[in-house]
Design an enzyme around this catalytic site. Structure first.
Site, PDB file in Angstrom:
ATOM      1  N   ASP A  49      29.823  48.097  39.730  1.00 15.88           N
ATOM      2  CA  ASP A  49      30.035  47.540  38.390  1.00 15.88           C
ATOM      3  C   ASP A  49      30.104  46.022  38.457  1.00 15.88           C
ATOM      4  OD1 ASP A  49      31.166  46.824  35.795  1.00 15.88           O
ATOM      5  OD2 ASP A  49      31.614  48.952  35.588  1.00 15.88           O
ATOM      6  N   GLU A  84      31.466  55.134  41.485  1.00 14.14           N
ATOM      7  CA  GLU A  84      31.551  53.761  41.003  1.00 14.14           C
ATOM      8  C   GLU A  84      32.484  52.902  41.846  1.00 14.14           C
ATOM      9  OE1 GLU A  84      32.730  51.175  37.032  1.00 14.14           O
ATOM     10  OE2 GLU A  84      33.849  52.997  37.492  1.00 14.14           O
ATOM     11  N   SER A  91      30.261  47.732  30.189  1.00 13.46           N
ATOM     12  CA  SER A  91      30.115  48.909  31.050  1.00 13.46           C
ATOM     13  C   SER A  91      30.042  50.215  30.274  1.00 13.46           C
ATOM     14  CB  SER A  91      31.281  48.973  32.049  1.00 13.46           C
ATOM     15  OG  SER A  91      31.222  47.882  32.929  1.00 13.46           O
ATOM     16  N   HIS A 131      37.723  55.396  32.297  1.00 11.19           N
ATOM     17  CA  HIS A 131      37.165  54.076  32.025  1.00 11.19           C
ATOM     18  C   HIS A 131      35.688  54.195  31.656  1.00 11.19           C
ATOM     19  CE1 HIS A 131      36.798  49.590  33.020  1.00 11.19           C
ATOM     20  NE2 HIS A 131      37.768  49.689  32.135  1.00 11.19           N
ATOM     21  N   HIS A 151      25.381  45.502  35.153  1.00 10.78           N
ATOM     22  CA  HIS A 151      25.214  44.154  34.625  1.00 10.78           C
ATOM     23  C   HIS A 151      25.647  43.192  35.719  1.00 10.78           C
ATOM     24  CE1 HIS A 151      29.587  43.881  34.188  1.00 10.78           C
ATOM     25  NE2 HIS A 151      29.545  45.073  33.593  1.00 10.78           N
TER      26      HIS A 151
END
Length: 347
Positions: free
Chosen positions: A8, A271, A52, A115, A318
């Protein structure tokens, strides 16, 4: 099998700096040894720079969406409770496709399991913040009736209720304070206890030791919540003599062990979520350490799987406002000041 790793906020400059962090500019992170490399554009439907939430919808469900939304199409603006309630606006993830095809699915994260990134595997919400019922009610008021918060969707949702492995942080979103002093729910519920009661094979763990002792062949579904909020940074775990949180590598290995008991294969989402969070707080050293931790998890996954039947993809959602500058000599400490001076006489 497919394992999708997400760093992330792991942009190209983060990767470049991480090489120096692990030993030098010429070093390679484990996934830089892969045979194919590509680039992706990360803009969302309504923002130049995405978050995200909408990106998880993009890479997991194949649909570009609006900023702050998860598992819904662009007919849903952030905070639109009515549009969220319309099931025709929901889009589905690789996790659902895998399970519909007779495979298993799971997720691992160093953030809260509710999340934005992991929620893309199983949730449909107009706002990434609605991780528990109290926040959902705060956002929707009377319109919250009939809607499920993200934690509830993980336990009872069409996709969440079928996931075989769920490992990460975020314990607070599953408990009313009556059952856990840091609980954030306001509905008097204990979703962890409810999960355990759904099936005798359902296993809940909350410490590193308990996770490592899990017998994959005797476990039906595995839920691990190792912290109230996000899990601690790896450097914090190392510094704490009483640390009871597993590393990303340990969670990844256990998830694969459990999923490998499935005859028809699996989809796993992993993640490294705190690369992003440390960048938000401008903590470069920790961001690079978290990147190195993701690299270790990928390396371990390659060691215990067979490339003949398992595809491993590593990506990012990103980048971040992070740069490497100053023309330092090769081998210079990546965190050191440049020797050259700017016009203000600072390095």
């Amino acid at each position: 099998n497919i394992i999708l790793f997400l760093g992330d906020g792991m942009g190209l400059t983060t990767l470049a700096a991480a090489r120096s962090y692990i030993g030098g500019e010429e070093m390679k992170l484990s996934f830089e040894e892969f045979p194919f490399t590509g680039l992706s554009k990360t803009y969302s439907v309504d923002k130049i720079v995405p978050d995200s939430a909408c990106t998880s919808t993009s890479y997991l469900c194949g649909v570009k969406a609006n900023y702050g939304t998860i598992g819904v199409n662009a007919h849903v603006q952030r905070g639109d409770c009515q549009a969220m309630a319309n099931a025709s606006n929901h889009v589905f993830s690789l996790g659902k496709w895998a399970m519909d095809g007779g495979k298993a699915a799971g997720l691992v994260t160093t953030t809260r399991v509710t999340h934005a990134s992991p929620a893309g595997v199983y949730a449909h919400t107009a706002d990434r913040e609605w991780e528990n019922n109290a926040l959902l009610v705060e956002g929707c008021g009377e319109q919250a009736e009939g809607l499920q918060d993200i934690a509830m969707q993980l336990i009872y949702g069409e996709v969440g209720s079928r996931l075989k492995v769920m490992l990460g942080g975020g314990k607070r979103n599953f408990y009313d304070p009556e059952f856990y002093d840091k609980g954030r729910r306001s509905d008097g519920r204990n979703l962890v206890e409810e999960f355990e009661g759904l099936d005798a094979g359902n296993t809940f763990v909350k410490t590193q030791k308990k996770l490592l002792k899990v017998n994959a062949t005797e476990t039906g579904r595995l839920l691990g919540l190792f912290s109230s909020g996000h899990m601690h940074y790896h450097v914090e775990q190392l510094a704490d003599p009483d640390n009871n949180e597993p590393t990303l590598e340990e969670m990844t290995e256990k998830a694969i062990e459990v999923l490998q008991t499935e005859e028809n294969g699996y989809f796993l989402f992993v993640e490294g979520g705190k690369i992003d969070i440390s960048h938000h707080d401008t903590m470069a050293r920790i961001a690079l350490d978290e990147t190195a931790e993701l690299s270790k998890a990928v390396k371990r996954a390659r060691e215990i799987t067979n490339p003949e039947d398992t595809l491993i993809v590593v990506t990012s959602d990103h980048s971040h406002t992070f740069s490497v500058a100053g023309y330092q000599p090769r081998g210079t400490d990546i965190f050191g000041p440049a020797k050259s001076q700017a016009q203000d006489n600072k390095p």
